[in-house]
Design an enzyme around this catalytic site. Structure first.
Site, mmCIF file in Angstrom:
data_model
loop_
_atom_site.group_PDB
_atom_site.id
_atom_site.type_symbol
_atom_site.label_atom_id
_atom_site.label_comp_id
_atom_site.label_asym_id
_atom_site.label_seq_id
_atom_site.Cartn_x
_atom_site.Cartn_y
_atom_site.Cartn_z
ATOM 1 N N ASP A 125 30.540 31.957 42.102
ATOM 2 C CA ASP A 125 29.145 31.786 41.751
ATOM 3 C C ASP A 125 28.883 30.210 42.007
ATOM 4 O OD1 ASP A 125 27.177 30.545 40.087
ATOM 5 O OD2 ASP A 125 27.764 31.510 38.154
ATOM 6 N N ASP B 292 34.309 29.980 39.686
ATOM 7 C CA ASP B 292 34.067 31.136 38.821
ATOM 8 C C ASP B 292 33.692 32.311 39.520
ATOM 9 O OD1 ASP B 292 33.492 32.643 36.440
ATOM 10 O OD2 ASP B 292 31.549 31.846 36.386
ATOM 11 N N ASP C 60 32.917 36.047 38.585
ATOM 12 C CA ASP C 60 32.741 37.189 37.456
ATOM 13 C C ASP C 60 32.245 38.348 38.039
ATOM 14 O OD1 ASP C 60 31.296 36.601 34.662
ATOM 15 O OD2 ASP C 60 30.463 38.031 35.623
#
Lengths: 390, 338
Positions: A293, A94, A96
């Protein structure tokens, strides 16, 4: 009509024709599905569907805000976690904008106080300055932070392909529908990786535990080559590029570059740069690393947005993107799938300029009435920054 | 070098090829007590005993067939003890034996074993001094629990899904692989009546080692029952899995030092680690105890720190009002004494 009803209707009419863009996971009957709903904000977990059409029917009748699917497969996906019987999990990442370290977030975060209706700009405002009530924070995105997330994702794909050897066909890449990107490695062989191995992979991507001496960046080591694999080659190439740029204003640099064939002349660089060399190494490390992440990748029981479905806080599509096309992917055009028909909303909290398709909307101030295309109306209402005008 | 020899089977009896060969001989478990099998049974008992007791099996033999047949027999004997601790020690011993033999092996045979016995992706290369390229996932599966920084993936040469290693490193990775495969192999067995006396003899010599050893801690100075759950959990993890993270090791050693355990007692707990090295452990424990180096005695991490790193395993009733695992231990020891 209530805001929740409006959002639900917009999602329902989208899924009636757009569900085909959703990506069916392998072994669907072994996945755990989770949903959130509009309105009461229910969270539904531990659902199992034996086939794709069952999921489609469920989505069409519920019109959920978010459709999440486990990255893991289980013997009994519908039982509580301790009885599920873990069989394996995709390797997922992920990226972000929150983890990428752009500083624009502080400029485009607003807040709204539900008790007194006050609102304003600012990140990390805990209490309403007017009434002391608890405020809702509204994080917006901008071209800058999505571009930064995209550049991190491009780095990640490069690591996955050139270092880890995964082919494009094993990689499922999608926009998150909000402030980043998700990457799933789907090959069968990664399914059984344990948590410790996934942590090693995260450390590799972030450069955690990197030992410059062990990698040959200190004198008397085995010097790295530009063609070396792994971090040795990556840092060496980055140093070369940084020195190349520096050579224009610092005439001490050119002789180093001339000496540099494949093998890095470590002692010569150190001699010229002195202490600055170690700073340069740290900078190269920071630029080579890709900021995924770490919690998501090491979680063996994660549920993530089902690729190709809508994001409940934006109404944008978590669109599947071919890895070779990420460079030209424009989320503000390609992820906008809700209609252009107009809806009237009244603004509750400040809204920055937002581009959808190739139109710029806003910025908007509290109290302003906006005739917005439905895609924008859904975004503003779902974020809690506007309400419907009847 | 295309086929396996009897010598290879004796060296690497855990390989499916060796198991197939044993099957083809048609020896049954009931025959083990017959006079012509006496040497096999004798070697098997020694193998099991040495393995469980010292976590070492000396790779020395004169008859390949006896050596080979003694392996499945020893596994059956250890299985029938139904003692997880004994199984783990025995698996470690067999893995170390294989490691010693692999270090002496030529590179083609090492590759063949890795491929055929464990399904590794592995090939010979000549790249900046490395001789082998191992598939990334096989590397991670075996190296991710090692603590030395040079094993960390980030410090390795990684290209297109392959990690470059030396031959000695490949042999060490295979040791882990052997250990894990062996642990999967233990399952309850029903041995014939005629073998029962041998099992009982073995149990008498090695059985209950773990229990004995935890009682031993109690008898010395350490009050095992009063240990906080986080510390007990690390001890349990070491004895059950043979692995512990750096922070877990530091936490345990610094806690035990602070709780007045002797260096030897502490080392005896660390002995359960699969990468246990007595000299290194002694040095590190003495360092933590302030007997070496900077002469500072390190204090164990607080509850807060343990939480950040996921080492707090949650509450038990004595955790109330306690912010440090040592405070728990003092409190619990006093209660126990009254």
């Amino acid at each position: 009509m209530s805001e929740a009803r409006f959002l639900k209707n917009a999602f329902a009419s989208y899924y009636a024709r757009g569900f085909d863009l959703a990506r069916e996971p392998k072994h669907i009957d072994r996945r755990e599905f989770g949903f959130t709903t509009f309105g009461e904000k229910l969270v539904i977990r531990h659902r199992r569907f034996s086939k794709w059409s069952e999921l489609r029917d469920f989505v069409n009748s519920l019109a959920p805000a978010d459709i999440m699917c486990s990255t893991a497969i289980y013997e009994r996906p519908d039982e509580p976690m301790e009885r599920k019987g873990w069989l394996g999990a995709e390797l997922v990442f992920d990226i972000d904008a929150d983890h990428v370290g752009t500083d624009c977030l502080s400029q485009h975060t607003s807040w709204f106080c539900p008790s007194c209706g006050e609102s304003g700009w600012g990140l990390g405002i805990a209490k309403c300055p007017a009434c002391g009530g608890k405020v809702e924070e509204i994080k917006w995105f901008c071209e800058n932070c999505l571009e930064a997330a995209k550049q991190e994702t491009i780095k990640l794909l490069d690591f996955l392909e050139n270092d880890f050897g995964f082919s494009e066909s094993e990689i499922l890449l999608c926009f998150s529908g909000h402030r980043g990107f998700h990457v799933h490695v789907l090959s069968d062989e990664v399914m059984s990786l344990d948590q410790q191995s996934r942590k090693e992979i995260v450390d590799y991507l972030l450069g955690v535990g990197l030992d410059f001496k062990a990698l040959g960046f200190a004198p008397r080591g085995k010097p790295p080559m530009l063609t070396s694999g792994g971090w040795r080659g990556r840092v060496a190439r980055r140093i070369y590029d940084l020195l190349f740029e520096k050579a224009r204003e610092d005439e001490r640099i050119s002789p180093i570059l001339e000496k540099w064939s494949d093998e890095m002349p470590v002692s010569a660089v150190l001699e010229v740069l002195g202490r600055e060399y170690w700073k340069l190494l740290e900078r190269a490390k920071e630029e080579v690393a890709t900021h995924v992440d770490s919690v998501v990748t090491t979680d063996l029981h994660r549920i993530m947005r089902l690729p190709g479905t809508l994001h409940g806080k934006t109404g944008l599509l978590a669109k599947v993107i071919s890895p070779s096309e990420i460079d030209s992917f424009d989320p503000f055009v390609e992820a906008v799938v809700l209609p252009k028909s107009v809806v009237s909303v009244s603004v509750k909290a400040p809204i920055p300029e937002i581009r959808l398709w190739n139109e710029a909307y806003g910025p908007f101030e509290r109290g302003q009435r906006v005739d917005a295309p439905k895609a924008l109306g859904v975004l503003l209402i779902a974020k809690g920054a506007a309400k419907l005008v009847e | 070098m295309t086929s396996w020899s009897k010598r290879d089977f004796a060296k690497y009896p855990f390989s499916p090829q060796a198991a197939e060969f044993v099957d083809s001989l048609g020896v049954t478990i009931d025959q083990l007590t017959s006079p012509e099998m006496a040497r096999v049974l004798e070697r098997a008992i020694n193998r099991a005993k040495e393995g469980v007791k010292y976590a070492v099996i000396e790779p020395k033999w004169d008859d390949d067939l006896v050596e080979l047949l003694s392996f499945p027999t020893a596994v059956a004997l250890v299985s029938s003890l139904q003692d997880r601790y004994a199984e783990r020690r025995y698996a470690l011993a067999e893995a170390r034996r294989a490691h010693l033999l692999l270090q002496e092996e030529d590179i083609e045979k090492l590759i063949k074993l890795a491929e055929q016995a464990f399904g590794w992706k592995i090939r010979a290369v000549d790249d900046e001094g490395f001789r082998l390229a191992v598939g990334l996932l096989h590397y991670l599966r075996n190296a991710s629990s090692f603590h030395d920084p040079h094993w960390k993936l980030v410090n390795r040469e990684v290209k297109l899904g392959e990690v470059f290693v030396t031959k000695a490193e490949a042999a060490r990775l295979l040791q882990e692989e052997v250990q894990r495969k062996l642990l999967e192999r233990f399952k309850p067995v029903q041995l014939p009546e005629s073998l029962q006396p041998y099992v009982e003899k073995l149990r008498g010599e090695v059985g209950g080692m773990y229990t004995e050893f935890s009682e031993h801690i109690e008898l010395e100075k350490l009050n095992y029952d009063a240990l906080p759950p986080c510390i007990k959990n690390i001890i349990r993890k070491i004895s059950e899995t043979g692995h512990a993270s750096h922070l877990e090791r530091f936490t345990l050693a610094s806690f035990l030092v602070a709780a007045n355990a002797s260096v030897d007692e502490i080392i005896s707990i660390f002995r359960g680690l699969s990468d246990f090295d007595e000299g290194k452990t002694r040095y590190q424990v003495e360092h933590i105890a302030g007997m070496r180096g900077s002469r500072t005695k390190y204090s164990p991490p607080s509850c807060d720190t343990l939480k950040t790193h996921g080492l707090c395993v949650g509450w038990d009733t004595r955790c109330g009002g306690v912010r440090h695992p040592l405070a728990y231990y003092m409190k619990a020891s006093k209660k126990g004494a009254k």
